[in-house]
Motif scaffolding. Sequence first.
Motif, mmCIF file in Angstrom:
data_model
loop_
_atom_site.group_PDB
_atom_site.id
_atom_site.type_symbol
_atom_site.label_atom_id
_atom_site.label_comp_id
_atom_site.label_asym_id
_atom_site.label_seq_id
_atom_site.Cartn_x
_atom_site.Cartn_y
_atom_site.Cartn_z
ATOM 1 N N UNK A 1 47.881 51.631 -1.454
ATOM 2 C CA UNK A 1 47.781 50.466 -0.068
ATOM 3 C C UNK A 1 46.288 49.691 -0.025
ATOM 4 N N UNK A 2 45.590 48.939 -0.707
ATOM 5 C CA UNK A 2 44.183 48.794 -0.063
ATOM 6 C C UNK A 2 43.793 48.004 1.362
ATOM 7 N N UNK A 3 42.148 48.851 1.624
ATOM 8 C CA UNK A 3 41.650 48.422 2.822
ATOM 9 C C UNK A 3 40.408 48.946 3.411
ATOM 10 N N UNK A 4 39.818 47.499 3.858
ATOM 11 C CA UNK A 4 38.528 47.519 4.005
ATOM 12 C C UNK A 4 37.979 48.279 4.995
ATOM 13 N N UNK A 5 37.110 48.943 5.354
ATOM 14 C CA UNK A 5 36.616 49.057 6.926
ATOM 15 C C UNK A 5 35.591 48.198 7.426
ATOM 16 N N UNK B 1 43.681 45.876 6.351
ATOM 17 C CA UNK B 1 45.034 46.007 5.285
ATOM 18 C C UNK B 1 44.654 44.584 4.438
ATOM 19 N N UNK B 2 44.083 45.132 2.941
ATOM 20 C CA UNK B 2 43.274 43.653 2.071
ATOM 21 C C UNK B 2 43.937 43.110 1.304
ATOM 22 N N UNK B 3 45.211 44.061 0.603
ATOM 23 C CA UNK B 3 46.248 44.274 -0.552
ATOM 24 C C UNK B 3 47.267 45.358 -0.816
ATOM 25 N N UNK B 4 47.751 44.989 -1.481
ATOM 26 C CA UNK B 4 48.914 45.649 -1.705
ATOM 27 C C UNK B 4 49.437 45.838 -3.431
#
Length: 169
Positions: free
Chosen positions: A75-79, A86-89
């Motif tokens: 799971x990819x997140x951006x601050x 959440x920007x990508x999975x």
Amino acid sequence: MTDRITRRKRVAVALAAVAVVLVALAGGAAALSTGKVLVVEDVDTGERYVTEPVDDGSTVQLQYMHSVEKTPVNDVYRVDGDALVNTRMEFESYGWGLPSRVNVTNVNGTFVYDPPEPIITLDSLSVSPGRIADHTLVVDDRRIDLVAKTNASDVRIHVERRTITDVLL
């Protein structure tokens, strides 16, 4: 003699005024933000396990093995300010908790959900690091073994601003 006393009173008043200004400036400086940190803290006790510096645009990844499918998930997140977006999975099989009704791309056997616009913005993320799932947190390029750091305790992950006082303490 009275001139000397008056002069001493003026000097004392001036020094007191300078002291008040210095205290006010120090208090204001202590409240100034020195940046942001990603915090991993115990859900029940608030104990901080991890405090990592981040900026707007920093990448935060939660990597683990899906408990049922036994396949890797990322799971990819951006601050973004004080939020995690959440920007990508990325995942290798469909299972409970994974997106099944969205368009994904197959990249070398890995399903990639890469929404055109981020759809989930979180103030915090709750995680139960597991020994079988082997949860790993990646902050930019820094890898953190969440299971080892937290002794598999339930945690809350969030972004907060730090002040000079926080840094000094």
